[in-house]
Design a protein around this motif. Structure first.
Motif, PDB file in Angstrom:
ATOM      1  N   ILE A 116       0.834  -1.202   0.000  1.00 47.85           N
ATOM      2  CA  ILE A 116       0.000   0.000   0.000  1.00 47.85           C
ATOM      3  C   ILE A 116       0.872   1.256   0.000  1.00 47.85           C
ATOM      4  O   ILE A 116       0.612   2.222  -0.714  1.00 47.85           O
ATOM      5  CB  ILE A 116      -0.945  -0.012   1.220  1.00 47.85           C
ATOM      6  CG1 ILE A 116      -1.971  -1.144   1.077  1.00 47.85           C
ATOM      7  CG2 ILE A 116      -1.658   1.334   1.378  1.00 47.85           C
ATOM      8  CD1 ILE A 116      -2.750  -1.423   2.344  1.00 47.85           C
ATOM      9  N   ASP A 117       1.937   1.233   0.814  1.00 44.18           N
ATOM     10  CA  ASP A 117       2.843   2.385   0.877  1.00 44.18           C
ATOM     11  C   ASP A 117       3.428   2.719  -0.486  1.00 44.18           C
ATOM     12  O   ASP A 117       3.683   3.892  -0.792  1.00 44.18           O
ATOM     13  CB  ASP A 117       3.978   2.108   1.863  1.00 44.18           C
ATOM     14  CG  ASP A 117       3.546   2.262   3.317  1.00 44.18           C
ATOM     15  OD1 ASP A 117       2.546   2.968   3.561  1.00 44.18           O
ATOM     16  OD2 ASP A 117       4.193   1.667   4.195  1.00 44.18           O
ATOM     17  N   HIS A 118       3.681   1.681  -1.303  1.00 44.61           N
ATOM     18  CA  HIS A 118       4.331   1.885  -2.599  1.00 44.61           C
ATOM     19  C   HIS A 118       3.344   1.905  -3.762  1.00 44.61           C
ATOM     20  O   HIS A 118       3.753   1.983  -4.927  1.00 44.61           O
ATOM     21  CB  HIS A 118       5.385   0.802  -2.825  1.00 44.61           C
ATOM     22  CG  HIS A 118       6.576   0.935  -1.917  1.00 44.61           C
ATOM     23  ND1 HIS A 118       6.552   0.514  -0.610  1.00 44.61           N
ATOM     24  CD2 HIS A 118       7.809   1.468  -2.126  1.00 44.61           C
ATOM     25  CE1 HIS A 118       7.724   0.770  -0.044  1.00 44.61           C
ATOM     26  NE2 HIS A 118       8.498   1.347  -0.932  1.00 44.61           N
ATOM     27  N   ALA A 119       2.056   1.840  -3.453  1.00 43.95           N
ATOM     28  CA  ALA A 119       1.034   1.877  -4.512  1.00 43.95           C
ATOM     29  C   ALA A 119       0.798   3.324  -4.951  1.00 43.95           C
ATOM     30  O   ALA A 119       0.950   4.260  -4.157  1.00 43.95           O
ATOM     31  CB  ALA A 119      -0.264   1.258  -4.016  1.00 43.95           C
ATOM     32  N   LEU A 157      -4.748   1.922   5.322  1.00 50.18           N
ATOM     33  CA  LEU A 157      -3.888   1.397   6.381  1.00 50.18           C
ATOM     34  C   LEU A 157      -4.646   1.325   7.713  1.00 50.18           C
ATOM     35  O   LEU A 157      -4.425   0.405   8.511  1.00 50.18           O
ATOM     36  CB  LEU A 157      -2.631   2.255   6.518  1.00 50.18           C
ATOM     37  CG  LEU A 157      -1.635   2.148   5.360  1.00 50.18           C
ATOM     38  CD1 LEU A 157      -0.535   3.197   5.486  1.00 50.18           C
ATOM     39  CD2 LEU A 157      -1.015   0.746   5.305  1.00 50.18           C
ATOM     40  N   GLY A 158      -5.551   2.279   7.928  1.00 52.02           N
ATOM     41  CA  GLY A 158      -6.381   2.232   9.131  1.00 52.02           C
ATOM     42  C   GLY A 158      -7.289   1.016   9.125  1.00 52.02           C
ATOM     43  O   GLY A 158      -7.453   0.345  10.153  1.00 52.02           O
ATOM     44  N   ALA A 159      -7.889   0.723   7.965  1.00 49.68           N
ATOM     45  CA  ALA A 159      -8.747  -0.461   7.857  1.00 49.68           C
ATOM     46  C   ALA A 159      -7.928  -1.737   8.034  1.00 49.68           C
ATOM     47  O   ALA A 159      -8.391  -2.700   8.659  1.00 49.68           O
ATOM     48  CB  ALA A 159      -9.448  -0.462   6.496  1.00 49.68           C
ATOM     49  N   LEU A 160      -6.714  -1.737   7.500  1.00 53.14           N
ATOM     50  CA  LEU A 160      -5.838  -2.904   7.642  1.00 53.14           C
ATOM     51  C   LEU A 160      -5.534  -3.185   9.115  1.00 53.14           C
ATOM     52  O   LEU A 160      -5.517  -4.342   9.543  1.00 53.14           O
ATOM     53  CB  LEU A 160      -4.536  -2.659   6.878  1.00 53.14           C
ATOM     54  CG  LEU A 160      -3.443  -3.728   6.993  1.00 53.14           C
ATOM     55  CD1 LEU A 160      -3.905  -5.046   6.381  1.00 53.14           C
ATOM     56  CD2 LEU A 160      -2.155  -3.253   6.307  1.00 53.14           C
ATOM     57  N   SER A 161      -5.333  -2.129   9.886  1.00 53.37           N
ATOM     58  CA  SER A 161      -4.985  -2.308  11.303  1.00 53.37           C
ATOM     59  C   SER A 161      -6.116  -2.967  12.090  1.00 53.37           C
ATOM     60  O   SER A 161      -5.876  -3.551  13.152  1.00 53.37           O
ATOM     61  CB  SER A 161      -4.638  -0.954  11.930  1.00 53.37           C
ATOM     62  OG  SER A 161      -5.785  -0.130  12.026  1.00 53.37           O
ATOM     63  N   TRP A 196      -9.862  -8.423   2.989  1.00 53.84           N
ATOM     64  CA  TRP A 196      -8.492  -8.510   2.475  1.00 53.84           C
ATOM     65  C   TRP A 196      -8.457  -8.257   0.970  1.00 53.84           C
ATOM     66  O   TRP A 196      -7.516  -7.654   0.455  1.00 53.84           O
ATOM     67  CB  TRP A 196      -7.897  -9.883   2.792  1.00 53.84           C
ATOM     68  CG  TRP A 196      -7.427 -10.049   4.191  1.00 53.84           C
ATOM     69  CD1 TRP A 196      -8.032 -10.736   5.203  1.00 53.84           C
ATOM     70  CD2 TRP A 196      -6.224  -9.503   4.764  1.00 53.84           C
ATOM     71  NE1 TRP A 196      -7.304 -10.657   6.362  1.00 53.84           N
ATOM     72  CE2 TRP A 196      -6.183  -9.913   6.119  1.00 53.84           C
ATOM     73  CE3 TRP A 196      -5.197  -8.714   4.259  1.00 53.84           C
ATOM     74  CZ2 TRP A 196      -5.142  -9.554   6.967  1.00 53.84           C
ATOM     75  CZ3 TRP A 196      -4.152  -8.360   5.111  1.00 53.84           C
ATOM     76  CH2 TRP A 196      -4.131  -8.766   6.449  1.00 53.84           C
ATOM     77  N   ILE A 197      -9.459  -8.711   0.245  1.00 57.89           N
ATOM     78  CA  ILE A 197      -9.515  -8.460  -1.199  1.00 57.89           C
ATOM     79  C   ILE A 197      -9.573  -6.962  -1.471  1.00 57.89           C
ATOM     80  O   ILE A 197      -8.856  -6.434  -2.322  1.00 57.89           O
ATOM     81  CB  ILE A 197     -10.722  -9.178  -1.836  1.00 57.89           C
ATOM     82  CG1 ILE A 197     -10.462 -10.691  -1.886  1.00 57.89           C
ATOM     83  CG2 ILE A 197     -10.996  -8.645  -3.244  1.00 57.89           C
ATOM     84  CD1 ILE A 197     -11.624 -11.500  -2.414  1.00 57.89           C
ATOM     85  N   VAL A 198     -10.420  -6.263  -0.729  1.00 55.48           N
ATOM     86  CA  VAL A 198     -10.559  -4.817  -0.929  1.00 55.48           C
ATOM     87  C   VAL A 198      -9.253  -4.100  -0.603  1.00 55.48           C
ATOM     88  O   VAL A 198      -8.860  -3.136  -1.290  1.00 55.48           O
ATOM     89  CB  VAL A 198     -11.695  -4.272  -0.055  1.00 55.48           C
ATOM     90  CG1 VAL A 198     -11.709  -2.752  -0.075  1.00 55.48           C
ATOM     91  CG2 VAL A 198     -13.033  -4.818  -0.539  1.00 55.48           C
ATOM     92  N   LEU A 199      -8.546  -4.574   0.432  1.00 57.16           N
ATOM     93  CA  LEU A 199      -7.335  -3.880   0.877  1.00 57.16           C
ATOM     94  C   LEU A 199      -6.106  -4.231   0.056  1.00 57.16           C
ATOM     95  O   LEU A 199      -5.118  -3.509   0.099  1.00 57.16           O
ATOM     96  CB  LEU A 199      -7.048  -4.228   2.346  1.00 57.16           C
ATOM     97  CG  LEU A 199      -8.037  -3.666   3.370  1.00 57.16           C
ATOM     98  CD1 LEU A 199      -7.708  -4.197   4.753  1.00 57.16           C
ATOM     99  CD2 LEU A 199      -7.988  -2.147   3.358  1.00 57.16           C
ATOM    100  N   LYS A 235      -4.329   6.211   1.214  1.00 57.80           N
ATOM    101  CA  LYS A 235      -3.410   5.299   1.907  1.00 57.80           C
ATOM    102  C   LYS A 235      -3.680   5.293   3.406  1.00 57.80           C
ATOM    103  O   LYS A 235      -3.689   4.230   4.042  1.00 57.80           O
ATOM    104  CB  LYS A 235      -1.956   5.695   1.631  1.00 57.80           C
ATOM    105  CG  LYS A 235      -1.498   5.439   0.215  1.00 57.80           C
ATOM    106  CD  LYS A 235      -0.018   5.777   0.055  1.00 57.80           C
ATOM    107  CE  LYS A 235       0.442   5.519  -1.372  1.00 57.80           C
ATOM    108  NZ  LYS A 235       1.885   5.799  -1.539  1.00 57.80           N
ATOM    109  N   ILE A 236      -3.921   6.451   3.979  1.00 56.60           N
ATOM    110  CA  ILE A 236      -4.175   6.537   5.420  1.00 56.60           C
ATOM    111  C   ILE A 236      -5.432   5.759   5.787  1.00 56.60           C
ATOM    112  O   ILE A 236      -5.463   5.004   6.766  1.00 56.60           O
ATOM    113  CB  ILE A 236      -4.291   8.012   5.856  1.00 56.60           C
ATOM    114  CG1 ILE A 236      -2.926   8.695   5.760  1.00 56.60           C
ATOM    115  CG2 ILE A 236      -4.833   8.114   7.285  1.00 56.60           C
ATOM    116  CD1 ILE A 236      -2.976  10.200   5.961  1.00 56.60           C
ATOM    117  N   ARG A 237      -6.498   5.920   4.990  1.00 52.98           N
ATOM    118  CA  ARG A 237      -7.743   5.204   5.274  1.00 52.98           C
ATOM    119  C   ARG A 237      -7.572   3.696   5.127  1.00 52.98           C
ATOM    120  O   ARG A 237      -8.070   2.911   5.944  1.00 52.98           O
ATOM    121  CB  ARG A 237      -8.858   5.696   4.349  1.00 52.98           C
ATOM    122  CG  ARG A 237      -9.344   7.094   4.642  1.00 52.98           C
ATOM    123  CD  ARG A 237     -10.726   7.345   4.052  1.00 52.98           C
ATOM    124  NE  ARG A 237     -10.758   7.148   2.611  1.00 52.98           N
ATOM    125  CZ  ARG A 237     -10.488   8.084   1.725  1.00 52.98           C
ATOM    126  NH1 ARG A 237     -10.125   9.292   2.126  1.00 52.98           N
ATOM    127  NH2 ARG A 237     -10.577   7.829   0.423  1.00 52.98           N
TER     128      ARG A 237
END
Length: 241
Positions: free
Chosen positions: A124-127, A138-142, A229-232, A134-136
């Motif tokens: 995600i960081d490199h996308a 990564l928040g969902a990932l957490s 996970w698919i969405v993220l 990215k912030i949103r």
């Protein structure tokens, strides 16, 4: 079994080339510019999978300081599962893939392995996404569970060798995490494989890949976590274009 001549190129991917080695081995060397940590991660994942009794190439040597860095592994005879789909049929191919994934996710991975969350976070960081997106994301990932299952994160029909039984290869994305993440990646990869098929054959390939995906979904269920996970996944947008 006839072994290839030493030095013969067997396969080439985005990060490495595989050549026949000595005495029934293969040597997987990183391509120029690839970080040596890829070899370290694959060596660790292979060791974990092998110790758990999974059918994987036997790790002979990890040449972490070599130039280029390389792994020496046992030679595995067989055809890529993708090339066996004509004889096996798409439903059986999908079930073989699902069964292989089920065996992987039953293994409890050691805490020293890279986590699936860290792997996805790096992507995600490199996308090419706006910083607020990215912030949103990564928040969902957490909010997703960490998990402790062994994950392959690149499991598709070209990373299984078939000789009547499945051998799982290419473990350089091997991580520890939520098993739903591994299933999600496989389903995305099956969608993405349509782009690797010549345009004139896609009408035939599309339903075959869909039936393989159904085999995976049938075994592992739908599951809201898998959909999350698919969405993220950083590859979701690319695979669905």
């Amino acid at each position: 079994m006839t072994l290839p001549v030493e030095g013969t190129e067997i396969a080439r991917g985005a990060t490495a080339v595989v050549r026949a080695g000595a005495a029934g081995t293969v040597v997987k060397e990183l391509l120029p510019g690839m970080p040596a940590v890829i070899v370290e991660l694959e060596a660790r994942a292979l060791a974990v999978a092998g110790d758990a009794g999974l059918r994987v190439p036997r790790l002979v040597e990890a040449r972490l300081e070599a130039e280029p860095p390389a792994l020496v592994m046992s030679y595995v005879d067989g055809v890529e599962l993708a090339d066996a789909v004509v004889s096996l049929g798409p439903e059986e191919t999908g079930q073989i893939l699902a069964d292989a994934q089920d065996l992987v996710r039953r293994v409890v991975a050691p805490a020293l392995m890279l986590t699936a969350k860290d792997y996805v976070s790096h992507g995600i960081d490199h996308a090419p996404l706006p910083s607020d997106v990215k912030i949103r994301v990564l928040g969902a990932l957490s909010e997703l569970p960490d998990g402790d299952a062994l994950c392959h994160l690149d499991l598709h029909p070209r990373n299984i060798l078939w000789d009547g039984a499945a051998t799982i290869i290419d473990w350089n994305n091997g991580t520890r995490g939520d098993a739903a993440a591994d299933v999600a990646r496989t389903l995305l990869l099956l969608e993405a494989q349509i782009h690797w098929v010549p345009a004139e054959h896609r009408d035939v390939a599309r339903p075959l890949l869909a039936r393989q995906a159904r085999g995976v979904s049938r075994t592992h269920g739908a599951g809201s976590r898998r959909e999350s996970w698919i969405v993220l996944s950083p590859g979701a947008r690319r695979s669905r274009r």
